[in-house]
Design a protein around this motif. Structure first.
Motif, PDB file in Angstrom:
ATOM      1  N   THR A   1      45.941  62.275  80.517  1.00 36.30           N
ATOM      2  CA  THR A   1      44.711  61.774  79.891  1.00 36.30           C
ATOM      3  C   THR A   1      44.238  60.496  80.591  1.00 36.30           C
ATOM      4  OG1 THR A   1      46.103  60.639  78.253  1.00 36.30           O
ATOM      5  CG2 THR A   1      45.172  62.786  77.642  1.00 36.30           C
ATOM      6  N   PRO A   2      43.779  60.592  81.823  1.00 34.88           N
ATOM      7  CA  PRO A   2      43.308  59.392  82.531  1.00 34.88           C
ATOM      8  C   PRO A   2      42.095  58.788  81.840  1.00 34.88           C
ATOM      9  CG  PRO A   2      42.667  61.380  83.704  1.00 34.88           C
ATOM     10  CD  PRO A   2      43.587  61.817  82.613  1.00 34.88           C
ATOM     11  N   GLY A   3      41.940  57.492  82.027  1.00 34.78           N
ATOM     12  CA  GLY A   3      40.816  56.776  81.422  1.00 34.78           C
ATOM     13  C   GLY A   3      41.172  55.320  81.284  1.00 34.78           C
ATOM     14  N   HIS A   4      42.149  55.017  80.437  1.00 36.72           N
ATOM     15  CA  HIS A   4      42.678  53.648  80.402  1.00 36.72           C
ATOM     16  C   HIS A   4      43.292  53.318  81.757  1.00 36.72           C
ATOM     17  CE1 HIS A   4      44.901  50.088  79.238  1.00 36.72           C
ATOM     18  NE2 HIS A   4      46.014  50.670  79.635  1.00 36.72           N
ATOM     19  N   SER A   5      44.043  54.246  82.287  1.00 36.94           N
ATOM     20  CA  SER A   5      44.593  54.151  83.638  1.00 36.94           C
ATOM     21  C   SER A   5      44.650  55.554  84.212  1.00 36.94           C
ATOM     22  CB  SER A   5      45.997  53.513  83.626  1.00 36.94           C
ATOM     23  OG  SER A   5      46.899  54.313  82.896  1.00 36.94           O
ATOM     24  N   TRP A   6      44.740  55.637  85.531  1.00 41.57           N
ATOM     25  CA  TRP A   6      44.777  56.941  86.174  1.00 41.57           C
ATOM     26  C   TRP A   6      46.004  57.733  85.757  1.00 41.57           C
ATOM     27  CZ3 TRP A   6      43.462  61.246  88.177  1.00 41.57           C
ATOM     28  CH2 TRP A   6      44.296  61.964  89.006  1.00 41.57           C
ATOM     29  N   ASP A   7      47.126  57.050  85.495  1.00 38.82           N
ATOM     30  CA  ASP A   7      48.380  57.750  85.229  1.00 38.82           C
ATOM     31  C   ASP A   7      48.658  57.962  83.745  1.00 38.82           C
ATOM     32  OD1 ASP A   7      48.956  55.165  84.449  1.00 38.82           O
ATOM     33  OD2 ASP A   7      50.402  54.780  86.049  1.00 38.82           O
ATOM     34  N   SER A   8      47.720  57.657  82.866  1.00 44.76           N
ATOM     35  CA  SER A   8      47.969  57.758  81.425  1.00 44.76           C
ATOM     36  C   SER A   8      48.249  59.196  80.992  1.00 44.76           C
ATOM     37  CB  SER A   8      46.760  57.234  80.640  1.00 44.76           C
ATOM     38  OG  SER A   8      46.669  55.831  80.724  1.00 44.76           O
ATOM     39  N   CYS A   9      49.268  59.325  80.134  1.00 46.79           N
ATOM     40  CA  CYS A   9      49.589  60.604  79.516  1.00 46.79           C
ATOM     41  C   CYS A   9      49.746  60.413  78.015  1.00 46.79           C
ATOM     42  CB  CYS A   9      50.888  61.184  80.078  1.00 46.79           C
ATOM     43  SG  CYS A   9      50.703  62.080  81.643  1.00 46.79           S
ATOM     44  N   CYS A  10      49.482  61.480  77.265  1.00 46.14           N
ATOM     45  CA  CYS A  10      49.793  61.532  75.845  1.00 46.14           C
ATOM     46  C   CYS A  10      50.821  62.639  75.643  1.00 46.14           C
ATOM     47  CB  CYS A  10      48.541  61.844  75.024  1.00 46.14           C
ATOM     48  SG  CYS A  10      47.265  60.564  75.073  1.00 46.14           S
ATOM     49  N   TYR A  11      51.554  62.552  74.531  1.00 44.32           N
ATOM     50  CA  TYR A  11      52.573  63.549  74.220  1.00 44.32           C
ATOM     51  C   TYR A  11      52.317  64.092  72.816  1.00 44.32           C
ATOM     52  CZ  TYR A  11      54.563  61.255  78.268  1.00 44.32           C
ATOM     53  OH  TYR A  11      54.726  60.733  79.512  1.00 44.32           O
ATOM     54  N   PHE A  12      52.218  65.424  72.733  1.00 44.31           N
ATOM     55  CA  PHE A  12      51.811  66.089  71.494  1.00 44.31           C
ATOM     56  C   PHE A  12      52.970  66.893  70.936  1.00 44.31           C
ATOM     57  CE2 PHE A  12      49.504  69.658  69.309  1.00 44.31           C
ATOM     58  CZ  PHE A  12      48.927  68.894  68.307  1.00 44.31           C
ATOM     59  N   HIS A  13      53.384  66.539  69.698  1.00 47.37           N
ATOM     60  CA  HIS A  13      54.440  67.278  69.021  1.00 47.37           C
ATOM     61  C   HIS A  13      53.793  68.455  68.302  1.00 47.37           C
ATOM     62  CE1 HIS A  13      57.739  67.750  65.884  1.00 47.37           C
ATOM     63  NE2 HIS A  13      58.331  67.953  67.045  1.00 47.37           N
ATOM     64  N   VAL A  14      53.979  69.641  68.853  1.00 48.76           N
ATOM     65  CA  VAL A  14      53.241  70.812  68.400  1.00 48.76           C
ATOM     66  C   VAL A  14      53.516  71.170  66.940  1.00 48.76           C
ATOM     67  CG1 VAL A  14      52.810  73.262  68.837  1.00 48.76           C
ATOM     68  CG2 VAL A  14      53.102  71.685  70.765  1.00 48.76           C
ATOM     69  N   PRO A  15      54.779  71.202  66.476  1.00 48.11           N
ATOM     70  CA  PRO A  15      55.018  71.622  65.082  1.00 48.11           C
ATOM     71  C   PRO A  15      54.335  70.739  64.039  1.00 48.11           C
ATOM     72  CG  PRO A  15      57.061  71.679  66.340  1.00 48.11           C
ATOM     73  CD  PRO A  15      56.045  70.983  67.199  1.00 48.11           C
ATOM     74  N   THR A  16      54.291  69.425  64.283  1.00 52.60           N
ATOM     75  CA  THR A  16      53.707  68.516  63.288  1.00 52.60           C
ATOM     76  C   THR A  16      52.293  68.062  63.641  1.00 52.60           C
ATOM     77  OG1 THR A  16      54.660  66.569  64.383  1.00 52.60           O
ATOM     78  CG2 THR A  16      55.992  67.647  62.679  1.00 52.60           C
ATOM     79  N   LYS A  17      51.789  68.499  64.806  1.00 49.27           N
ATOM     80  CA  LYS A  17      50.464  68.098  65.285  1.00 49.27           C
ATOM     81  C   LYS A  17      50.334  66.567  65.368  1.00 49.27           C
ATOM     82  CE  LYS A  17      46.928  70.651  64.481  1.00 49.27           C
ATOM     83  NZ  LYS A  17      45.753  71.308  63.869  1.00 49.27           N
ATOM     84  N   SER A  18      51.420  65.937  65.816  1.00 51.16           N
ATOM     85  CA  SER A  18      51.458  64.478  65.974  1.00 51.16           C
ATOM     86  C   SER A  18      51.257  64.116  67.439  1.00 51.16           C
ATOM     87  CB  SER A  18      52.801  63.926  65.481  1.00 51.16           C
ATOM     88  OG  SER A  18      52.996  64.200  64.120  1.00 51.16           O
ATOM     89  N   LEU A  19      50.422  63.106  67.686  1.00 52.60           N
ATOM     90  CA  LEU A  19      50.089  62.695  69.044  1.00 52.60           C
ATOM     91  C   LEU A  19      50.551  61.267  69.292  1.00 52.60           C
ATOM     92  CD1 LEU A  19      48.392  63.587  71.634  1.00 52.60           C
ATOM     93  CD2 LEU A  19      46.554  62.206  70.641  1.00 52.60           C
ATOM     94  N   VAL A  20      51.344  61.070  70.336  1.00 51.10           N
ATOM     95  CA  VAL A  20      51.690  59.729  70.807  1.00 51.10           C
ATOM     96  C   VAL A  20      50.726  59.419  71.937  1.00 51.10           C
ATOM     97  CG1 VAL A  20      53.469  58.281  71.842  1.00 51.10           C
ATOM     98  CG2 VAL A  20      54.104  59.998  70.141  1.00 51.10           C
ATOM     99  N   SER A  21      49.854  58.433  71.729  1.00 49.83           N
ATOM    100  CA  SER A  21      48.691  58.289  72.609  1.00 49.83           C
ATOM    101  C   SER A  21      48.781  57.159  73.622  1.00 49.83           C
ATOM    102  CB  SER A  21      47.422  58.095  71.761  1.00 49.83           C
ATOM    103  OG  SER A  21      47.472  56.868  71.052  1.00 49.83           O
TER     104      SER A  21
END
Length: 223
Positions: A146-166
């Motif tokens: 998910t680039p934007g704040h920085s080119w290397d930015s990533c988010c991690y999505f926990h599929v079962p709970t639909k929780s996003l670490v942004s």
């Protein structure tokens, strides 16, 4: 156990939280990763992994300066300019140089292992984390570039709970009770595309790198 984002001076606090709050042992930590290369998110990653005998991971694009340049030649300049602008705002000082907040943070439990407790003498096993794949050993976590704040930015999505670490891609505003875009960014265009990508996930909880945890339905529709 999975740990996401450890600052340069945050290792002892993470270990203290694991021991005192979770009532678990640091050796149970299996993987330590970061959302992007800023020191307040990645600086303690390797040290924590060495103490715990864990593996590490980071967005594979962290090492791709050529990719960063190709994606947006002005991205580094944009980050410098937006960082300077944010540094002049009172809210930045309240957030990052707040004595009361620092005092509260220092009251949290810490744990400092002795050198004899270092689990690894060699650098820990490392994984390059790529968009669309699952975290190694944690198949219920999806990697999103998910680039934007920085080119290397990533988010991690926990599929079962639909929780996003942004990380710093999305921040939580306690004043407004909603998610906001970061004021420091490398590319506004990339940020818009990344948010559009995250909207497709329809997260029900977002855990930002800074600010409040935000839960509910349709959390990203206003962005």
């Amino acid at each position: 156990m999975l740990v996401i984002d450890v600052s340069s001076n945050g290792v002892d606090y993470v270990l203290g939280y694991v021991r005192e709050e979770l009532q678990r042992e640091p050796a149970e930590i299996e993987l330590v990763i970061c959302t992007h290369s800023d020191p307040d998110h990645s600086g303690g990653r390797v040290k924590l992994a060495q103490y715990c005998g864990a593996e590490t991971g980071m967005p594979y694009v962290m090492s791709s300066r050529l990719g960063q340049f190709k994606s947006g030649p002005a991205s580094m300049v944009n980050r410098l300019l937006t960082s300077a602008r944010e540094g002049l705002r009172a809210r930045a000082w309240r957030m990052y140089a707040n004595p009361a907040r620092s005092r509260r943070a220092r009251m949290r439990p810490t744990y400092t292992p002795g050198i004899e407790q270092l689990q690894r003498e060699l650098p820990p096993a490392h994984h390059d984390l790529k968009h669309g794949r699952r975290l190694p050993g944690f198949d219920d976590w999806l990697i999103m570039h998910t680039p934007g704040h920085s080119w290397d930015s990533c988010c991690y999505f926990h599929v079962p709970t639909k929780s996003l670490v942004s990380g710093d891609t999305l921040l939580g505003s306690s004043v407004h009770g909603k998610l906001v875009k970061p004021a420091i960014y490398s590319s506004a265009g990339q940020m818009a595309r990344s948010i559009a990508r995250l909207k497709k996930l329809s997260p029900s909880a977002v855990y930002p790198g800074h600010g409040s945890i935000i839960t509910g339905e349709r959390l990203l529709t206003h962005l």
